[in-house]
Design a protein around this motif. Structure first.
Motif, short mmCIF file in Angstrom:
data_model
loop_
_atom_site.label_atom_id
_atom_site.label_comp_id
_atom_site.label_asym_id
_atom_site.label_seq_id
_atom_site.Cartn_x
_atom_site.Cartn_y
_atom_site.Cartn_z
N LYS A 1 -27.01 6.34 36.56
CA LYS A 1 -26.03 6.83 35.58
C LYS A 1 -24.94 5.79 35.33
CE LYS A 1 -25.17 10.80 37.67
NZ LYS A 1 -24.58 12.14 37.96
N LEU A 2 -24.47 5.17 36.42
CA LEU A 2 -23.43 4.15 36.30
C LEU A 2 -23.94 2.95 35.50
CD1 LEU A 2 -20.72 2.84 36.97
CD2 LEU A 2 -21.65 2.23 39.22
N ALA A 3 -25.18 2.54 35.79
CA ALA A 3 -25.76 1.39 35.08
C ALA A 3 -25.83 1.66 33.57
CB ALA A 3 -27.14 1.08 35.64
N LYS A 4 -26.22 2.88 33.20
CA LYS A 4 -26.31 3.22 31.79
C LYS A 4 -24.93 3.19 31.12
CE LYS A 4 -30.55 5.99 32.03
NZ LYS A 4 -31.17 7.33 31.87
N SER A 5 -23.92 3.63 31.86
CA SER A 5 -22.55 3.58 31.33
C SER A 5 -22.10 2.14 31.10
CB SER A 5 -21.60 4.28 32.31
OG SER A 5 -20.26 4.16 31.88
N LEU A 6 -22.43 1.25 32.05
CA LEU A 6 -22.07 -0.16 31.91
C LEU A 6 -22.82 -0.81 30.75
CD1 LEU A 6 -21.94 -1.22 35.67
CD2 LEU A 6 -20.00 -1.15 34.10
N LEU A 7 -24.10 -0.48 30.61
CA LEU A 7 -24.88 -1.04 29.51
C LEU A 7 -24.30 -0.61 28.17
CD1 LEU A 7 -28.58 -0.63 30.77
CD2 LEU A 7 -27.24 -2.74 30.62
N GLY A 8 -23.78 0.62 28.12
CA GLY A 8 -23.13 1.09 26.90
C GLY A 8 -21.90 0.26 26.57
N ALA A 9 -21.11 -0.05 27.60
CA ALA A 9 -19.91 -0.88 27.40
C ALA A 9 -20.30 -2.30 26.98
CB ALA A 9 -19.09 -0.91 28.69
N PHE A 10 -21.33 -2.86 27.61
CA PHE A 10 -21.79 -4.20 27.24
C PHE A 10 -22.22 -4.22 25.77
CE2 PHE A 10 -23.46 -4.89 31.86
CZ PHE A 10 -22.17 -4.97 32.33
N SER A 11 -22.94 -3.18 25.36
CA SER A 11 -23.42 -3.11 23.97
C SER A 11 -22.25 -3.12 23.00
CB SER A 11 -24.26 -1.84 23.76
OG SER A 11 -25.44 -1.87 24.55
N LEU A 12 -21.25 -2.29 23.25
CA LEU A 12 -20.08 -2.23 22.37
C LEU A 12 -19.38 -3.58 22.29
CD1 LEU A 12 -18.57 1.23 23.44
CD2 LEU A 12 -19.71 0.68 21.27
#
Length: 299
Positions: A184-195
């Motif tokens: 779950k944390l990794a997906k949140s970080l990937l979302g931030a990286f994408s933005l």
């Protein structure tokens, strides 16, 4: 009349580093000795100065879109990814009790006798699941001074519970919970990286299609001649990103920045994040997958 042939399959034995330590050796075998140009030790504070990887409080990432708190965290993440490739995160949402439990079951497993651990020995080959000591078994390659457990966690279909220790009794439960929380944390970080890369928030997660998650638990036995070997050779990581749980206060891990090796001082309650090769490629080199290594130690 048909006859049946009985085949007995014997699990391999792990050539564990720990066995050498138990024998009380005072010098390390030649297969662990690195060439002079690859040897390294822990630098003194005067050698690396005050420079240290960024520590980022992720709490603001949960604030509403466009808020000052959220934009501040996104900016900090962008800087860390572009300038360091490594950063520590606090207030990341993983309960401290779960992180402590993960560290405890890891220590408890490696506290077992070598004979007990052999029940989970990895099969020969390139990066297979289980207990082992040769991460990449290449003829003539210099060995790292470490033992480990390597597990496939996601997707669940890749899991082979025959290699998940049942001692300590809560090992499997803790690893399962830690896997779900870190995913779950990794997906949140990937979302931030994408933005931060100017992409839709779900871009990197969608790009992956199905996330692969592996766990490597490293154990570094004491070493009589740490200056001749390495706990883990210098390398960058494959995949998208790595989340690392370290013992608080540890400085065995070093990262390469501006041709200097800087030890990472593990902060309390923190996880270390490092960008891996696939994100460097996807970002056209804007985000950095940085070389890192682990020193061996007499203690």
């Amino acid at each position: 009349m048909a006859s049946a042939e009985m085949v007995c399959v014997t699990k391999p034995r792990v050539d564990a580093v720990e066995i050498l330590v138990e024998k009380g050796i005072t010098s390390i075998p030649e297969k662990f000795i690195r060439p002079p140009e690859e040897r390294f030790t822990s630098p003194t504070p005067s050698e690396y100065g005050e420079e240290q990887v960024p520590v980022i409080d992720l709490q603001g990432l949960n604030c509403c879109e466009g808020s000052v708190e959220r934009e501040k965290v996104l900016k900090q993440l962008a800087y860390a990814c572009e300038e360091w490739g490594f950063f520590q995160i606090v207030n990341h949402g993983i309960p401290e009790s779960l992180m402590e439990a993960m560290m405890n079951v890891s220590k408890a497993f490696f506290g077992l006798s070598v004979e007990e651990k052999q029940a989970y020995a990895a099969l020969p080959g390139l990066i297979t699941q289980g207990y082992g000591s040769k991460y990449i078994a290449r003829e003539g390659a210099t060995r790292d001074w470490r033992d480990f457990v390597y597990l496939f966690l996601q997707p669940h279909s890749r899991r082979d519970y025959a290699y998940w220790p049942s001692d300590p009794s809560d090992f499997r439960e803790v690893v399962y919970n830690f896997s779900e929380e870190t995913l779950k944390l990794a997906k949140s970080l990937l979302g931030a990286f994408s933005l931060n890369l100017g992409l839709p928030q779900n871009y990197l997660e969608t790009f992956i299609v199905q996330p692969y998650q592996n766990m490597l638990i490293n154990y570094y036995p004491r070493c009589p001649e740490p200056e001749l070997t390495a706990g883990f050779y210098a390398h960058s990581d494959i995949g998208m990103a790595t989340l690392l749980l370290q013992e608080t206060g540890s400085k065995a891990l070093q990262i390469r920045k501006n041709d200097k090796w800087i030890p990472v001082l593990a902060a309390p309650g923190a996880l270390l994040v490092n960008i891996a090769d696939q994100i460097e490629i996807i970002s056209n080199g804007r985000y950095k997958s940085i070389e890192h290594r682990v020193v061996a130690d007499k203690d």
